[in-house]
Write a protein that holds these residues in place. Structure first.
Motif, PDB file in Angstrom:
ATOM      1  N   TYR A 177      14.831  19.736   3.873  1.00  0.00           N
ATOM      2  CA  TYR A 177      15.153  19.394   2.645  1.00  0.00           C
ATOM      3  C   TYR A 177      13.919  19.135   1.911  1.00  0.00           C
ATOM      4  N   SER A 217      21.885  21.841  -0.289  1.00  0.00           N
ATOM      5  CA  SER A 217      21.515  22.822  -1.299  1.00  0.00           C
ATOM      6  C   SER A 217      20.384  22.522  -2.260  1.00  0.00           C
ATOM      7  N   ASN A 268      17.523  25.196  -3.419  1.00  0.00           N
ATOM      8  CA  ASN A 268      16.735  26.376  -3.823  1.00  0.00           C
ATOM      9  C   ASN A 268      17.230  26.912  -5.141  1.00  0.00           C
ATOM     10  N   ASP A 312      15.394  23.683  -8.655  1.00  0.00           N
ATOM     11  CA  ASP A 312      14.420  23.208  -7.540  1.00  0.00           C
ATOM     12  C   ASP A 312      13.080  24.129  -7.676  1.00  0.00           C
ATOM     13  N   LYS A 313      13.256  25.283  -8.063  1.00  0.00           N
ATOM     14  CA  LYS A 313      12.139  26.234  -8.385  1.00  0.00           C
ATOM     15  C   LYS A 313      11.158  25.640  -9.443  1.00  0.00           C
ATOM     16  N   ARG A 359       9.335  22.828  -8.326  1.00  0.00           N
ATOM     17  CA  ARG A 359       8.197  22.939  -7.211  1.00  0.00           C
ATOM     18  C   ARG A 359       7.093  24.112  -8.128  1.00  0.00           C
ATOM     19  N   GLU A 381       7.650  26.857  -9.373  1.00  0.00           N
ATOM     20  CA  GLU A 381       7.803  28.435  -9.262  1.00  0.00           C
ATOM     21  C   GLU A 381       8.930  29.009 -10.300  1.00  0.00           C
ATOM     22  N   ASP A 392      22.793  27.687  -6.785  1.00  0.00           N
ATOM     23  CA  ASP A 392      21.971  27.805  -5.622  1.00  0.00           C
ATOM     24  C   ASP A 392      22.469  29.092  -4.852  1.00  0.00           C
ATOM     25  N   ASP A 451      21.045  31.187  -2.636  1.00  0.00           N
ATOM     26  CA  ASP A 451      20.959  31.009  -1.315  1.00  0.00           C
ATOM     27  C   ASP A 451      21.882  30.350  -0.328  1.00  0.00           C
ATOM     28  N   ASP A 463      24.141  31.575   2.608  1.00  0.00           N
ATOM     29  CA  ASP A 463      23.575  31.331   3.659  1.00  0.00           C
ATOM     30  C   ASP A 463      24.308  31.835   5.026  1.00  0.00           C
TER      31      ASP A 463
END
Length: 367
Positions: free
Chosen positions: A39, A192, A194, A198-199, A202, A204, A349, A351, A355
């Motif tokens: 995480y 969770s 991503n 979250d990007k 970061r 992104e 999210d 992903d 998942d």
């Protein structure tokens, strides 16, 4: 000759041991090794894992099997996943979930994500830890049929589960304690982290102007004297995990039909208070609130903006908050509410909900 005989015995033992390990690996591909929980640093390390239930790959795999196991219900038709579906961020699309024989449960199913940081579970906080949490639906006559003790006996008679319990807990004996520990281990892996938000954290992802304005409104409190506008959401949902472990009366009713946390504590000051739900993947988890009364995010924003009902236990975070001097409501514009929803959708999210580590292991792959 005698030496040759001993060599044959040693070779036989080596091959037999290897065969046992290979067989165990076929049943459980995560036969050894601790499970590494991954995480982001900004989630914080104040995680909740009991010392007597460390997270291991074999325990997580067993828990995943049990999470999707219909043998745990008296009707053999309901599993944990029936009310907590991965495609819906481990919630469901009903105001009140259906248990055995389509009997409705008491409250809306909460989304299961980022439980590694949670200590009190359910809307009223009745369960202290994931291990205890797992016993409630299993023992509820309206959910899985009060079948836990018998389910343990049923699993003991299967071919697949005793070896899995052996791999996870060192014994083929199946108990309630080991069963709930395994489910808890799996649920702790449901992280969770991503989503576009979250990007963005970061560096992104670049938010749209609407998303950025919605984020600012979400995080800010209104200060009309300084012409600073805000929606005050971060008072309860402001961490990167999008919740804080608090219980609030959020103004749904002046006289609550469901007394909420008061039922657990016996304290009148807890009347109508419910756990702050995570906003992670909120776009996927409708309907909203403990009773599923709101079908859309637009209805939720309308409630906080215009329809909060006063009561003695109304959260202080919702009292006297307005973007207008001496205003009686929050006073957001239609565009501001739309922008906040744009930000909330940044918490989806994809992903996480796709998942394969969290998917039903009982389903055979279609070639």
């Amino acid at each position: 000759m005698q030496l040759f005989h001993y060599k044959k015995i040693i070779l036989f033992l080596v091959l037999a041991t290897a065969g046992i390990l290979i067989a165990a690996a076929d049943i459980n591909p995560f036969y050894t090794d601790p499970y590494k929980l991954e995480y982001p640093d900004y989630f914080g390390n104040r995680i909740s894992i009991p010392a007597d239930n460390p997270t291991t790959k074999q325990g997580v795999y067993l828990g995943r099997m049990l999470f999707y196991e219909t043998k745990l219900s008296s009707s053999k038709t309901i599993s944990c996943a029936s009310c907590h579906q991965q495609k819906l961020a481990f919630a469901d699309s009903k105001a009140f979930s259906s248990g055995i024989n389509d009997m409705p449960t008491k409250r809306n199913s909460m989304s299961l994500s980022n439980l590694l940081w949670v200590r009190n579970f359910f809307w009223d906080g009745r369960a202290k830890g994931l291990e205890q949490q797992a016993t409630f639906p299993l023992n509820d006559p309206h959910e899985m049929g009060n079948y836990l003790e018998q389910a343990v006996k049923d699993l003991q008679r299967t071919k697949e589960y005793p070896p899995l319990f052996k791999a996870a807990f060192g014994t083929t004996e199946i108990t309630v304690d080991r069963l709930t520990k395994a489910i808890a281990q799996f649920e702790r892996t449901l992280i969770s982290a991503n989503a576009p938000y979250d990007k963005y954290l970061r560096g992104e992802y670049k938010p749209t102007p609407e998303e950025l304005n919605g984020m600012e409104l979400f995080m800010n409190s209104p200060v009309p004297s300084k012409n600073s506008r805000g929606a005050n959401c971060a008072q309860c949902h402001g961490t990167p995990k999008m919740y804080m472990e608090l219980f609030h009366n959020n103004g749904l009713d002046s006289i609550p039909k469901d007394i909420g946390r008061e039922e657990i504590t016996g304290m009148e000051n807890d009347r109508g208070r419910f756990r702050v739900a995570t906003l992670r993947n909120i776009e996927l988890t409708a309907p909203y609130m403990h009773d599923g009364r709101f079908k859309t995010l637009e209805e939720v924003l309308d409630h906080y903006n215009e329809h909060i009902l006063s009561s003695r236990t109304l959260s202080l975070s919702l009292q006297d908050r307005s973007n207008v001097e001496k205003g009686k409501t929050l006073g957001l514009t239609a565009q501001e509410k739309s922008n906040i929803i744009s930000f909330l959708k940044m918490l989806t999210d994809t992903d996480f909900v796709n998942d394969p580590r969290f998917a039903n292991p009982h389903l055979k792959k279609v070639k």
